[in-house]
Every structure is written in C-alpha cells, then in structure tokens.
Design an enzyme around this catalytic site. Structure first.
Site, PDB file in Angstrom:
ATOM      1  N   THR A 198     192.465  63.069 -18.119  1.00 50.02           N
ATOM      2  CA  THR A 198     192.342  61.614 -18.088  1.00 50.02           C
ATOM      3  C   THR A 198     190.823  61.406 -18.734  1.00 50.02           C
ATOM      4  O   THR A 198     190.220  60.095 -18.941  1.00 50.02           O
ATOM      5  CB  THR A 198     191.955  61.054 -16.662  1.00 50.02           C
ATOM      6  OG1 THR A 198     191.129  61.912 -15.986  1.00 50.02           O
ATOM      7  CG2 THR A 198     193.365  61.000 -15.874  1.00 50.02           C
TER       8      THR A 198
ATOM      9  N   HIS B 276     184.146  67.347 -15.302  1.00 44.91           N
ATOM     10  CA  HIS B 276     182.746  67.062 -14.881  1.00 44.91           C
ATOM     11  C   HIS B 276     182.377  67.960 -13.751  1.00 44.91           C
ATOM     12  O   HIS B 276     183.169  68.601 -13.180  1.00 44.91           O
ATOM     13  CB  HIS B 276     182.614  65.681 -14.435  1.00 44.91           C
ATOM     14  CG  HIS B 276     183.641  65.194 -13.572  1.00 44.91           C
ATOM     15  ND1 HIS B 276     183.496  65.468 -12.130  1.00 44.91           N
ATOM     16  CD2 HIS B 276     184.382  64.330 -13.819  1.00 44.91           C
ATOM     17  CE1 HIS B 276     184.474  64.731 -11.633  1.00 44.91           C
ATOM     18  NE2 HIS B 276     185.268  63.978 -12.302  1.00 44.91           N
TER      19      HIS B 276
ATOM     20  N   HIS C  82     184.682  68.854 -10.587  1.00 47.59           N
ATOM     21  CA  HIS C  82     185.598  69.899 -10.738  1.00 47.59           C
ATOM     22  C   HIS C  82     185.012  71.103 -10.641  1.00 47.59           C
ATOM     23  O   HIS C  82     186.094  72.038 -10.515  1.00 47.59           O
ATOM     24  CB  HIS C  82     186.365  69.788 -12.106  1.00 47.59           C
ATOM     25  CG  HIS C  82     187.260  68.394 -12.510  1.00 47.59           C
ATOM     26  ND1 HIS C  82     186.536  67.260 -13.280  1.00 47.59           N
ATOM     27  CD2 HIS C  82     188.237  67.736 -12.025  1.00 47.59           C
ATOM     28  CE1 HIS C  82     187.351  66.408 -13.282  1.00 47.59           C
ATOM     29  NE2 HIS C  82     188.475  66.517 -12.684  1.00 47.59           N
TER      30      HIS C  82
ATOM     31  N   LYS D 163     192.441  56.018  -5.626  1.00 44.70           N
ATOM     32  CA  LYS D 163     192.467  54.955  -6.614  1.00 44.70           C
ATOM     33  C   LYS D 163     193.194  53.829  -5.951  1.00 44.70           C
ATOM     34  O   LYS D 163     194.011  53.796  -5.276  1.00 44.70           O
ATOM     35  CB  LYS D 163     193.179  55.316  -7.921  1.00 44.70           C
ATOM     36  CG  LYS D 163     192.425  56.610  -8.642  1.00 44.70           C
ATOM     37  CD  LYS D 163     191.317  56.291  -9.068  1.00 44.70           C
ATOM     38  CE  LYS D 163     190.718  57.613  -9.794  1.00 44.70           C
ATOM     39  NZ  LYS D 163     189.032  57.249 -10.369  1.00 44.70           N
TER      40      LYS D 163
ATOM     41  N   ARG E 122     195.753  53.950 -12.982  1.00 51.76           N
ATOM     42  CA  ARG E 122     194.913  54.477 -14.147  1.00 51.76           C
ATOM     43  C   ARG E 122     195.513  53.743 -15.137  1.00 51.76           C
ATOM     44  O   ARG E 122     196.672  53.323 -15.386  1.00 51.76           O
ATOM     45  CB  ARG E 122     195.033  55.934 -14.104  1.00 51.76           C
ATOM     46  CG  ARG E 122     194.630  56.921 -12.806  1.00 51.76           C
ATOM     47  CD  ARG E 122     194.669  58.277 -12.853  1.00 51.76           C
ATOM     48  NE  ARG E 122     194.247  58.894 -11.861  1.00 51.76           N
ATOM     49  CZ  ARG E 122     192.947  59.342 -11.523  1.00 51.76           C
ATOM     50  NH1 ARG E 122     191.997  58.895 -12.442  1.00 51.76           N
ATOM     51  NH2 ARG E 122     192.841  60.154 -10.402  1.00 51.76           N
TER      52      ARG E 122
ATOM     53  N   GLN F 289     204.480  66.558  -9.481  1.00 46.60           N
ATOM     54  CA  GLN F 289     203.376  67.541  -9.010  1.00 46.60           C
ATOM     55  C   GLN F 289     204.066  68.539  -8.231  1.00 46.60           C
ATOM     56  O   GLN F 289     203.723  69.820  -8.512  1.00 46.60           O
ATOM     57  CB  GLN F 289     202.090  66.955  -8.244  1.00 46.60           C
ATOM     58  CG  GLN F 289     201.267  68.041  -8.017  1.00 46.60           C
ATOM     59  CD  GLN F 289     199.909  67.524  -7.573  1.00 46.60           C
ATOM     60  OE1 GLN F 289     199.274  66.547  -7.835  1.00 46.60           O
ATOM     61  NE2 GLN F 289     199.171  68.383  -6.614  1.00 46.60           N
TER      62      GLN F 289
ATOM     63  N   ASP G 278     191.642  66.029  -1.247  1.00 50.53           N
ATOM     64  CA  ASP G 278     192.481  64.865  -1.602  1.00 50.53           C
ATOM     65  C   ASP G 278     193.801  65.040  -1.958  1.00 50.53           C
ATOM     66  O   ASP G 278     194.990  64.293  -2.073  1.00 50.53           O
ATOM     67  CB  ASP G 278     191.802  63.886  -2.406  1.00 50.53           C
ATOM     68  CG  ASP G 278     191.472  64.569  -3.988  1.00 50.53           C
ATOM     69  OD1 ASP G 278     191.165  65.828  -3.782  1.00 50.53           O
ATOM     70  OD2 ASP G 278     191.398  63.861  -4.918  1.00 50.53           O
TER      71      ASP G 278
ATOM     72  N   LYS H 205     178.285  61.372  -3.709  1.00 51.72           N
ATOM     73  CA  LYS H 205     179.342  62.092  -4.220  1.00 51.72           C
ATOM     74  C   LYS H 205     178.688  63.073  -5.212  1.00 51.72           C
ATOM     75  O   LYS H 205     178.124  62.731  -6.089  1.00 51.72           O
ATOM     76  CB  LYS H 205     180.404  61.163  -4.768  1.00 51.72           C
ATOM     77  CG  LYS H 205     181.586  62.019  -5.264  1.00 51.72           C
ATOM     78  CD  LYS H 205     182.721  60.847  -5.894  1.00 51.72           C
ATOM     79  CE  LYS H 205     184.051  61.497  -6.070  1.00 51.72           C
ATOM     80  NZ  LYS H 205     185.042  60.526  -6.525  1.00 51.72           N
TER      81      LYS H 205
ATOM     82  N   LYS I 200     178.114  62.529  -9.414  1.00 54.36           N
ATOM     83  CA  LYS I 200     177.862  61.512 -10.028  1.00 54.36           C
ATOM     84  C   LYS I 200     176.147  60.904  -9.941  1.00 54.36           C
ATOM     85  O   LYS I 200     175.652  61.361  -8.967  1.00 54.36           O
ATOM     86  CB  LYS I 200     178.475  60.359  -9.061  1.00 54.36           C
ATOM     87  CG  LYS I 200     179.926  60.516  -9.118  1.00 54.36           C
ATOM     88  CD  LYS I 200     180.429  59.905 -10.269  1.00 54.36           C
ATOM     89  CE  LYS I 200     181.919  59.920 -10.477  1.00 54.36           C
ATOM     90  NZ  LYS I 200     182.708  59.424 -11.571  1.00 54.36           N
ATOM     91  N   THR I 201     175.829  60.607 -11.182  1.00 50.80           N
ATOM     92  CA  THR I 201     174.413  60.046 -11.139  1.00 50.80           C
ATOM     93  C   THR I 201     174.377  58.385 -11.496  1.00 50.80           C
ATOM     94  O   THR I 201     175.301  57.758 -12.057  1.00 50.80           O
ATOM     95  CB  THR I 201     173.535  60.908 -12.122  1.00 50.80           C
ATOM     96  OG1 THR I 201     174.070  60.588 -13.327  1.00 50.80           O
ATOM     97  CG2 THR I 201     173.835  62.432 -11.946  1.00 50.80           C
TER      98      THR I 201
END
Length: 418
Positions: free
Chosen positions: A47, A52, A55, A89, A93, A182, A203, A238, A241-242
């Site tokens: 995606t 990041h 992961h 979500k 997407r 999946q 998740d 989280k 994330k920044t």
C-alpha cells in the site's frame, strides 16, 4: 494440568471452550517448534513504497524465527493489495494501479535483506508474492472450491467487518472478500512450501484463524497462528507515528539521521523494552543499560538509536548519524552530514520561510508552519522565527554556505543553494 488449574471458574461455557482450544493450539505450536524446523510467514500488502516502524516488530519476529533454526517466508501482497484489507479502517483503501503496486513492491523488498538471509544468499528465507496464484484464479472455480467453506454469518462477526458495520461505514463486496483471499494464501503456502504458521499483528487474528480453518477443511492440515500486540509507547501513542507522519524504513523516505533521532527520542519508560524488541544486543547488556537512571538513561537511548539504525541502514550510516547528533547537540558545531535540501541559487534570492520549512519536510503545509511559528517551534540558524512573512536570502547563509532550519531542538535540515 497447568491450564486447568488456572481456569477462571466464572467463564461462560463459550469462553471456557475458547480458552481451552487456544491453550491446546499453543501447546501444539510449542511441540511443532521443538520437534524440528517450522516454516512460517507474514504477509505485507504493497500500500506504500516502504514499510514503516510499525511493521518492525513483525520483521523482527521473522528474524528471530530464522535465528532459531526455522524458515521464514515474507509474502508480498501483489494480489491482495488490489483488494485492500479492511482491518482497522473506517473507509475503503484507495484502489492502486498495477504499476503503483509493482513500484511499491520494489521499495518494500529492499528492507528484508537487512534482516533475513534468503535462499541463494546463504540462508533459507523465501520471498513469495500472492499475485502468483491470486491473479490467475478462475472466479467460478474459486467460489466452488474455496468460497463454499466460508459462512457469511461467521464472516460478519469478525472485527474487521463488524466495526465498519457498527459504525455504519460502507464495506464494499471487494473488501468483504479480503479475508477469504488471505485465508487461501495460508493454504497455498502450506501446499507449496509446507508452511504451518502464520504470524502477524493482533489485528490480523481473525483473518489468520480463517486460514487455519480453511487449511483443515481443504487439506486436513494442522496450521497455527502467532500474533503480537500492536506496539504503543508508554504514553499510549501508536508506535511509529510522529507529528511529521510515518517513520519509513527506506532511506529515501526517512534519512538515517532522522531515523536515528526517532529512536533517540524514545520515552524513558520504553527504552528497555525497545532494546529487547528492536536490537540484537545480548540480554545482559540490555539489562545493564536498563539499569541506568536519571540523565544517564540518555546514553541508553543513544545505544538504542544506533543499534536500531544499524539494523535498517547499516553500521556505517548509524555511526554517521550518531556522530552528526553529537556534533550538533554536544559540540555545538554545524555537522555537514545533517539532512540537506538543495535549492536553485536563483530561488534563494527570496525564499519564503513557510515554503522553506515545507520543502525541508519540517512542516506538512504552510498552515502547519504558521502554527509552529506561533508556538515558537521554528528556527533559522538557531534563531526563533517570529515573522511568518520572513524571506530567506543569500544573506542568511552561514560561513559553511548553508541555512540551518530547525523544528524544536532535535530536528534539523540544511538548505543548500546549487
């Protein structure tokens, strides 16, 4: 016996059954891992052009799996990316073209060789792509052979679907099929490689359980799941994330220096945990660093930053980032290896300060830059910016021929005319 002795007697029959089945499956996975090499996989949809920090825990799971003598598979979602995972979500997407998906796959593949040894390079890791089997499926045959094993009633009960419906958010039929695809990935990898374990974030539990059930129905296979909680910081934020966005693992999206700074800014309460999860340091060394108190914990943070950066970007880049930080913060000198943005000399005759900070990646927009100025957060050559209409010219160049832009006291970028 241990499980039975610790059962909460107030559990309902349904929850009691779930507890016992989960415990028995855990024992089965333990036995399989002890008995011999196990093949396991984690899937990554394409995606974005990079993975990041969010992961990273899963990647480390694959790394330690291989270090323990087992076989890891990194499954690229060239096929499932065309559908989109609805997990977590509130909206669909964005549909990506095949060209974008293939470009993203190239960026994602770069990172895994830093953590795993693949076949042909002295190791046994496999990189697969589910497009190899999903893109060629015959729809009617797939419905008959695979779809018949799924109950719509049960699919509606999974969190990835239920959350969207409960919030009255649209869930497309395309996304509804994601869990089937999946699950089929797990069965296909079991058939092709003998893979018996799927790992991932918590998740993904529902999707993975579907694969276990499908493997039993289609192949009479005993498959297993192993998930890890999604990482949050001590303050509840989280992981990965920044304010500036995701902390990407590819150097062309987040520089090694900025990556080093991300880990250097770890909250005190997370240092010991992150050293265990995201470095390969021996546990006795981690225990020594975790025992540091007061201002000395900053030394542990520097070790965390350097070791975590070395895993992703290599030892040389990690040491350069550490040296740059030392020169900038401890020696007060202008380190030439700070992230640099080149701008045409002609443009430097009158460069708006808002535009400069956006171009440097220190602000997401002119509006964001204005808010940072009002809060006293932006600096030019270590002097706070107070006028949002300020322009930068050649008069602002330092003796080194650059302009230093700063967001707070820890993020710096050089503007260099060319």
């Amino acid at each position: 016996y241990t499980a039975l002795a610790n059962i909460d007697r107030s559990l309902s029959p349904h929850k009691l059954r779930h507890f016992l089945l989960t415990w028995l499956k855990k024992q089965g996975l333990d036995d399989a891992l002890i008995a011999g090499p196990v093949t396991a996989y984690i899937g990554y949809d394409a995606t974005a052009a990079s993975l990041h920090v969010g992961h990273l825990l899963n990647i480390m799971m694959l790394r330690w799996l291989q270090k323990s003598g087992h076989q890891p598979i990194t499954l690229m979602g060239g096929g499932t990316t065309r559908v989109g995972d609805p997990s977590g979500k509130d909206e669909s997407r964005r549909i990506l073209t095949d060209e974008i998906i293939n470009d993203n796959l190239k960026g994602i593949r770069q990172i895994f060789s830093k953590f795993l040894k693949f076949e042909g390079s002295g190791g046994n890791a496999i990189m697969a792509n589910n497009a190899d089997w999903l893109n060629t499926l015959n729809y009617i045959d797939f419905l008959r052979d695979v779809g018949r094993h799924f109950s719509v009633n049960r699919m509606l009960s999974f969190d990835s679907v239920k959350m969207r419906l409960d919030r009255q958010q649209e869930l497309s039929f395309l996304e509804f099929n994601y869990m089937i695809l999946q699950a089929y990935d797990f069965v296909e990898l079991n058939k092709r490689t003998g893979c018996v374990l799927q790992m991932g974030g918590s998740d993904q539990w529902g999707n993975i359980v579907n694969g276990i059930d499908l493997g039993r129905r289609m192949r009479d296979a005993q498959l297993f799941a192993l998930t890890a909680p999604l990482i949050t910081t001590s303050s509840g934020a989280k992981m990965g994330k920044t304010a500036a966005g995701a902390v990407w693992l590819n150097a062309d999206m987040v520089s090694p220096y900025d990556y080093w700074q991300f880990w250097r800014n770890t909250e005190d309460g997370d240092v010991a945990r992150f050293l265990k999860l995201f470095t390969k340091l021996p546990l006795d060394e981690i225990a020594r660093l975790a025992a540091l108190q007061g201002s000395e914990i900053n030394e542990a943070k520097k070790v965390l930053a350097t070791e975590a950066t070395a895993l992703v970007h290599g030892r040389a880049a990690a040491d350069d980032a550490a040296n740059t930080a030392r020169k900038t913060f401890e020696e007060g000198t202008l380190a030439e290896s700070l992230p640099t943005v080149e701008i045409a000399t002609a443009e430097m005759q009158s460069l708006g300060v808002l535009n400069a900070f956006v171009r440097a990646g220190l602000a997401s927009s002119n509006g964001d830059a204005k808010r940072q100025i009002k809060g006293g957060g932006l600096r030019v050559n270590d002097v706070a910016v107070t006028d949002e209409k300020m322009t930068l010219t050649s008069a602002n160049l330092t003796p080194e021929g650059v302009i230093k832009l700063s967001l707070g006291r820890k993020r710096h970028v050089l503007i260099k005319p060319i």
